[in-house]
Design a protein around this motif. Structure first.
Motif, PDB file in Angstrom:
ATOM      1  N   UNK A  62       0.844  -1.200   0.000  1.00 41.99           N
ATOM      2  CA  UNK A  62       0.000   0.000   0.000  1.00 41.99           C
ATOM      3  C   UNK A  62       0.872   1.239   0.000  1.00 41.99           C
ATOM      4  N   UNK A  63       0.432   2.248  -0.721  1.00 44.96           N
ATOM      5  CA  UNK A  63       1.025   3.583  -0.650  1.00 44.96           C
ATOM      6  C   UNK A  63      -0.132   4.535  -0.367  1.00 44.96           C
ATOM      7  N   UNK A  64      -0.036   5.260   0.725  1.00 47.69           N
ATOM      8  CA  UNK A  64      -1.055   6.237   1.091  1.00 47.69           C
ATOM      9  C   UNK A  64      -0.398   7.603   0.919  1.00 47.69           C
ATOM     10  N   UNK A  75       4.252   4.152   3.178  1.00 48.93           N
ATOM     11  CA  UNK A  75       4.404   2.917   2.402  1.00 48.93           C
ATOM     12  C   UNK A  75       4.262   1.745   3.355  1.00 48.93           C
ATOM     13  N   UNK A  76       3.392   0.815   3.007  1.00 45.88           N
ATOM     14  CA  UNK A  76       3.162  -0.369   3.833  1.00 45.88           C
ATOM     15  C   UNK A  76       3.510  -1.575   2.977  1.00 45.88           C
ATOM     16  N   UNK A  77       4.607  -2.225   3.355  1.00 44.98           N
ATOM     17  CA  UNK A  77       5.098  -3.414   2.643  1.00 44.98           C
ATOM     18  C   UNK A  77       5.270  -4.522   3.661  1.00 44.98           C
ATOM     19  N   UNK A  78       4.451  -5.550   3.572  1.00 41.92           N
ATOM     20  CA  UNK A  78       4.514  -6.615   4.571  1.00 41.92           C
ATOM     21  C   UNK A  78       4.253  -6.043   5.949  1.00 41.92           C
ATOM     22  N   UNK A  83       7.431   6.142   6.498  1.00 43.14           N
ATOM     23  CA  UNK A  83       6.864   7.467   6.318  1.00 43.14           C
ATOM     24  C   UNK A  83       7.836   8.352   5.551  1.00 43.14           C
ATOM     25  N   UNK A  84       7.313   9.028   4.540  1.00 48.23           N
ATOM     26  CA  UNK A  84       8.029  10.099   3.852  1.00 48.23           C
ATOM     27  C   UNK A  84       7.281  11.374   4.213  1.00 48.23           C
ATOM     28  N   UNK A  85       7.895  12.207   5.031  1.00 46.06           N
ATOM     29  CA  UNK A  85       7.223  13.414   5.533  1.00 46.06           C
ATOM     30  C   UNK A  85       7.229  14.565   4.535  1.00 46.06           C
ATOM     31  N   UNK A  91      11.366   6.920   6.409  1.00 40.74           N
ATOM     32  CA  UNK A  91      11.749   6.557   7.775  1.00 40.74           C
ATOM     33  C   UNK A  91      10.820   5.447   8.241  1.00 40.74           C
ATOM     34  N   UNK A  92      11.381   4.409   8.816  1.00 39.29           N
ATOM     35  CA  UNK A  92      10.576   3.293   9.306  1.00 39.29           C
ATOM     36  C   UNK A  92       9.872   3.688  10.593  1.00 39.29           C
ATOM     37  N   UNK A  93       8.571   3.396  10.643  1.00 34.64           N
ATOM     38  CA  UNK A  93       7.793   3.633  11.857  1.00 34.64           C
ATOM     39  C   UNK A  93       8.007   2.428  12.759  1.00 34.64           C
TER      40      UNK A  93
END
Length: 186
Positions: A62-64, A75-78, A83-85, A91-93
């Motif tokens: 997913x890309x929101x 970006x949600x991968x697995x 987060x790209x601000x 940056x990994x949450x």
């Protein structure tokens, strides 16, 4: 199925069938849909409003992409959420932010994870999800999913701090090529 791809919601419809409508179909194109998000807080007079587009790749990523009030991207991968601000750097949450992972399971239509982590009950016009897991329950009280016609119309996340996040979704458009790849670029 998620966001305009399933059968109409009926009160007598079994929960399992309603859950299956959250799953994305297997297609070679990327799904794109517009959304509006409104965040209300008990200590703020007015809600914060966001608009953007959500993309789902054929691989399930997913890309929101938020367009306003400022540009940013999730970006949600697995199991990874980045987060790209607006700076272009991802940056990994941290994985201990269970509210983000819980929402990503819903948006990805991960029925197995939803069944594992949530008590799910039907409502007059959708589903109510209450956390089974104490780590999720620490930040989320419950989630309501509303169906209209043949689609998920909206999702309302009720947080423990009395804040509420409301998401309303547009129709799915299938894309390919550069339009489909750009939201997922590192």
């Amino acid at each position: 199925m998620l966001f305009g791809l399933g059968s109409p919601c009926l009160r007598a419809e079994p929960v399992e069938d309603m859950l299956q409508r959250l799953a994305w179909p297997e297609r070679p194109e990327t799904a794109m849909l517009a959304f509006n998000e409104e965040r209300t807080f008990p200590f703020r007079r007015f809600p914060k409003r966001y608009t953007g587009k959500m993309y789902r790749s054929p691989e399930g990523d997913l890309a929101i992409v938020y367009d306003s009030p400022r540009s940013m991207r999730l970006l949600i991968r697995g199991d990874s959420i980045q987060l790209d601000d607006g700076s272009g750097a991802l940056q990994t949450i941290p994985s201990d932010r269970f509210d983000g992972h819980a929402i990503s399971d819903l948006l990805r239509g991960d029925v197995q994870q939803l069944k594992a982590n949530w008590n799910i009950e039907p409502t007059a016009d959708g589903l109510k999800l209450s956390p089974k897991n104490d780590s999720i329950a620490a930040s989320i009280d419950f989630i309501e999913v509303y169906f209209a016609s043949q689609s998920v119309q909206s999702v309302r996340v009720h947080q423990r701090n009395q804040a509420t996040r409301n998401y309303e979704f547009g129709e799915v458009v299938w894309t390919s090529g550069d339009d489909a790849a750009t939201p997922f670029a590192n």
